[in-house]
Scaffold this motif. Structure first.
Motif, PDB file in Angstrom:
ATOM      1  N   LYS A 181       0.832  -1.206   0.000  1.00  0.00           N
ATOM      2  CA  LYS A 181       0.000   0.000   0.000  1.00  0.00           C
ATOM      3  C   LYS A 181       0.867   1.257   0.000  1.00  0.00           C
ATOM      4  O   LYS A 181       0.530   2.262  -0.638  1.00  0.00           O
ATOM      5  CB  LYS A 181      -0.921   0.001   1.225  1.00  0.00           C
ATOM      6  CG  LYS A 181      -2.049  -1.025   1.157  1.00  0.00           C
ATOM      7  CD  LYS A 181      -2.925  -0.945   2.400  1.00  0.00           C
ATOM      8  CE  LYS A 181      -4.084  -1.927   2.331  1.00  0.00           C
ATOM      9  NZ  LYS A 181      -4.931  -1.871   3.546  1.00  0.00           N
ATOM     10  N   ARG A 182       1.973   1.221   0.701  1.00  0.00           N
ATOM     11  CA  ARG A 182       2.869   2.376   0.737  1.00  0.00           C
ATOM     12  C   ARG A 182       3.475   2.627  -0.633  1.00  0.00           C
ATOM     13  O   ARG A 182       3.571   3.775  -1.086  1.00  0.00           O
ATOM     14  CB  ARG A 182       3.963   2.148   1.778  1.00  0.00           C
ATOM     15  CG  ARG A 182       3.447   2.281   3.207  1.00  0.00           C
ATOM     16  CD  ARG A 182       4.470   1.865   4.248  1.00  0.00           C
ATOM     17  NE  ARG A 182       3.973   2.171   5.601  1.00  0.00           N
ATOM     18  CZ  ARG A 182       4.511   1.724   6.728  1.00  0.00           C
ATOM     19  NH1 ARG A 182       5.573   0.944   6.672  1.00  0.00           N
ATOM     20  NH2 ARG A 182       3.993   2.058   7.886  1.00  0.00           N
ATOM     21  N   ALA A 183       3.887   1.559  -1.312  1.00  0.00           N
ATOM     22  CA  ALA A 183       4.432   1.716  -2.660  1.00  0.00           C
ATOM     23  C   ALA A 183       3.366   2.275  -3.604  1.00  0.00           C
ATOM     24  O   ALA A 183       3.641   3.133  -4.448  1.00  0.00           O
ATOM     25  CB  ALA A 183       4.954   0.375  -3.176  1.00  0.00           C
ATOM     26  N   ALA A 184       2.116   1.783  -3.458  1.00  0.00           N
ATOM     27  CA  ALA A 184       1.016   2.266  -4.302  1.00  0.00           C
ATOM     28  C   ALA A 184       0.733   3.742  -4.041  1.00  0.00           C
ATOM     29  O   ALA A 184       0.400   4.505  -4.968  1.00  0.00           O
ATOM     30  CB  ALA A 184      -0.237   1.439  -4.047  1.00  0.00           C
ATOM     31  N   ALA A 185       0.859   4.179  -2.786  1.00  0.00           N
ATOM     32  CA  ALA A 185       0.629   5.588  -2.455  1.00  0.00           C
ATOM     33  C   ALA A 185       1.660   6.479  -3.147  1.00  0.00           C
ATOM     34  O   ALA A 185       1.338   7.575  -3.625  1.00  0.00           O
ATOM     35  CB  ALA A 185       0.696   5.782  -0.939  1.00  0.00           C
ATOM     36  N   VAL A 186       2.907   5.998  -3.207  1.00  0.00           N
ATOM     37  CA  VAL A 186       3.949   6.761  -3.895  1.00  0.00           C
ATOM     38  C   VAL A 186       3.653   6.820  -5.392  1.00  0.00           C
ATOM     39  O   VAL A 186       3.807   7.864  -6.032  1.00  0.00           O
ATOM     40  CB  VAL A 186       5.335   6.140  -3.629  1.00  0.00           C
ATOM     41  CG1 VAL A 186       6.384   6.758  -4.551  1.00  0.00           C
ATOM     42  CG2 VAL A 186       5.733   6.352  -2.178  1.00  0.00           C
ATOM     43  N   LYS A 187       3.205   5.696  -5.960  1.00  0.00           N
ATOM     44  CA  LYS A 187       2.873   5.691  -7.392  1.00  0.00           C
ATOM     45  C   LYS A 187       1.752   6.687  -7.680  1.00  0.00           C
ATOM     46  O   LYS A 187       1.833   7.470  -8.639  1.00  0.00           O
ATOM     47  CB  LYS A 187       2.455   4.292  -7.840  1.00  0.00           C
ATOM     48  CG  LYS A 187       2.004   4.245  -9.296  1.00  0.00           C
ATOM     49  CD  LYS A 187       1.692   2.837  -9.756  1.00  0.00           C
ATOM     50  CE  LYS A 187       1.270   2.828 -11.230  1.00  0.00           C
ATOM     51  NZ  LYS A 187       1.045   1.468 -11.744  1.00  0.00           N
ATOM     52  N   ASP A 188       0.704   6.677  -6.863  1.00  0.00           N
ATOM     53  CA  ASP A 188      -0.412   7.604  -7.065  1.00  0.00           C
ATOM     54  C   ASP A 188       0.075   9.055  -7.023  1.00  0.00           C
ATOM     55  O   ASP A 188      -0.373   9.905  -7.808  1.00  0.00           O
ATOM     56  CB  ASP A 188      -1.484   7.383  -5.995  1.00  0.00           C
ATOM     57  CG  ASP A 188      -2.222   6.069  -6.176  1.00  0.00           C
ATOM     58  OD1 ASP A 188      -2.137   5.481  -7.271  1.00  0.00           O
ATOM     59  OD2 ASP A 188      -2.871   5.615  -5.217  1.00  0.00           O
ATOM     60  N   TYR A 189       0.996   9.331  -6.111  1.00  0.00           N
ATOM     61  CA  TYR A 189       1.506  10.695  -5.991  1.00  0.00           C
ATOM     62  C   TYR A 189       2.323  11.066  -7.232  1.00  0.00           C
ATOM     63  O   TYR A 189       2.205  12.191  -7.760  1.00  0.00           O
ATOM     64  CB  TYR A 189       2.370  10.826  -4.736  1.00  0.00           C
ATOM     65  CG  TYR A 189       2.772  12.251  -4.429  1.00  0.00           C
ATOM     66  CD1 TYR A 189       1.875  13.134  -3.843  1.00  0.00           C
ATOM     67  CD2 TYR A 189       4.039  12.707  -4.747  1.00  0.00           C
ATOM     68  CE1 TYR A 189       2.240  14.450  -3.573  1.00  0.00           C
ATOM     69  CE2 TYR A 189       4.420  14.015  -4.481  1.00  0.00           C
ATOM     70  CZ  TYR A 189       3.517  14.889  -3.892  1.00  0.00           C
ATOM     71  OH  TYR A 189       3.877  16.184  -3.632  1.00  0.00           O
ATOM     72  N   LEU A 190       3.140  10.128  -7.716  1.00  0.00           N
ATOM     73  CA  LEU A 190       3.942  10.382  -8.912  1.00  0.00           C
ATOM     74  C   LEU A 190       3.056  10.626 -10.130  1.00  0.00           C
ATOM     75  O   LEU A 190       3.302  11.533 -10.926  1.00  0.00           O
ATOM     76  CB  LEU A 190       4.874   9.200  -9.176  1.00  0.00           C
ATOM     77  CG  LEU A 190       6.073   9.058  -8.237  1.00  0.00           C
ATOM     78  CD1 LEU A 190       6.723   7.693  -8.410  1.00  0.00           C
ATOM     79  CD2 LEU A 190       7.094  10.158  -8.487  1.00  0.00           C
ATOM     80  N   VAL A 191       2.012   9.802 -10.275  1.00  0.00           N
ATOM     81  CA  VAL A 191       1.089   9.974 -11.397  1.00  0.00           C
ATOM     82  C   VAL A 191       0.410  11.336 -11.303  1.00  0.00           C
ATOM     83  O   VAL A 191       0.194  12.017 -12.308  1.00  0.00           O
ATOM     84  CB  VAL A 191       0.049   8.836 -11.422  1.00  0.00           C
ATOM     85  CG1 VAL A 191      -1.045   9.105 -12.459  1.00  0.00           C
ATOM     86  CG2 VAL A 191       0.727   7.508 -11.735  1.00  0.00           C
TER      87      VAL A 191
END
Length: 248
Positions: A181-191
């Motif tokens: 979930k933490r990795a996904a949160a970073v991806k969402d922020y990058l997108v």
């Protein structure tokens, strides 16, 4: 174009059942796998012992694929993802040039070769990205990601790899999910910052790769109520980001 990112293993049955796949794949040279290596390759292997590929020739990756994992089996990784692996893994050194024949007049010195594009690798130190038991970016975490994103304008981006981690408090399965979930949160922020979603690869490592070592041992019970231990393990609650591309 960046090769297709990770595909889940459950696609194996779908690929095998698709008639069009077989006819199109016949024009693509098979990537055969040594039976001894099947269990150690981050790609989908079909019943023939061949890497499963899409109709356009892209290799199907497993959920464990990373550039480093693919580079560990170069005979397959270079065939599937040569553009994402280090050049020294997939390219043999050029043979030494034959000596130039002697000439009456000294040859003019050859111009210096243009510098080769250097791989631009950035690893984000993210020891303050997340609070305990949370997958929400902290303000200082966003600031660090913004700093990394600001460097994208100077490189030709290939892929961004975001790997989530958790501390050791709690059950393994829970911490694995939390790291994802933490990795996904970073991806969402990058997108949200304009990075193409298909260029961001995420995975979670759970509590398996702590950076605190032995520094937090003998601090009392392994429980969330132990504030001293929770504070000590802060560096383990992180997402490491690697940006891979070539310098412009």
């Amino acid at each position: 174009m960046l090769k297709q990112l990770t595909q889940k293993p459950l696609l194996i049955a779908l690929l095998a059942a698709t008639a069009g796949f077989a006819s199109n794949a016949s024009a693509i040279e098979d990537i055969k796998v040594d039976p001894k290596l099947k269990a150690h390759i981050p790609y989908v292997i079909d019943a023939r012992g061949v890497v499963a590929r899409s109709a356009t020739g892209l290799c199907w990756r497993t959920g464990y694929w990373t550039p480093a994992y693919a580079a560990s089996v170069p005979e397959v990784g270079c065939a599937c993802d040569k553009d994402l692996l280090p050049k020294d893994v997939c390219e043999k050194p050029a043979p030494a040039a034959a000596p130039a024949p002697k000439a009456e007049q000294p040859a003019a010195p050859a111009p210096a070769p243009a510098p080769k594009p250097a791989a631009q690798k950035i690893t984000l130190s993210a020891d303050a990205l997340f609070d305990f038991d949370k997958a929400t970016l902290r303000p200082e975490g966003k600031s660090k990601i913004d700093e990394a994103v600001s460097k994208l304008s100077s490189i030709d981006l290939e892929v961004i790899i975001a790997v989530g981690h958790a501390d050791r408090i709690g059950k393994d399965k829970y911490n694995q999910t939390l790291s994802e979930k933490r990795a996904a949160a970073v991806k969402d922020y990058l997108v949200g910052k304009g990075v193409e979603a298909n260029r961001v690869y995420t995975e979670g490592k759970g509590e398996t790769q702590p950076v605190t070592g032995d520094s937090c041992k003998k601090l009392g019970k392994e429980h969330r109520s132990n504030k001293k231990l929770v504070d000590c393990l802060q560096p383990d609650r992180r997402v490491e980001i690697e940006i891979i591309g070539t310098q412009k």
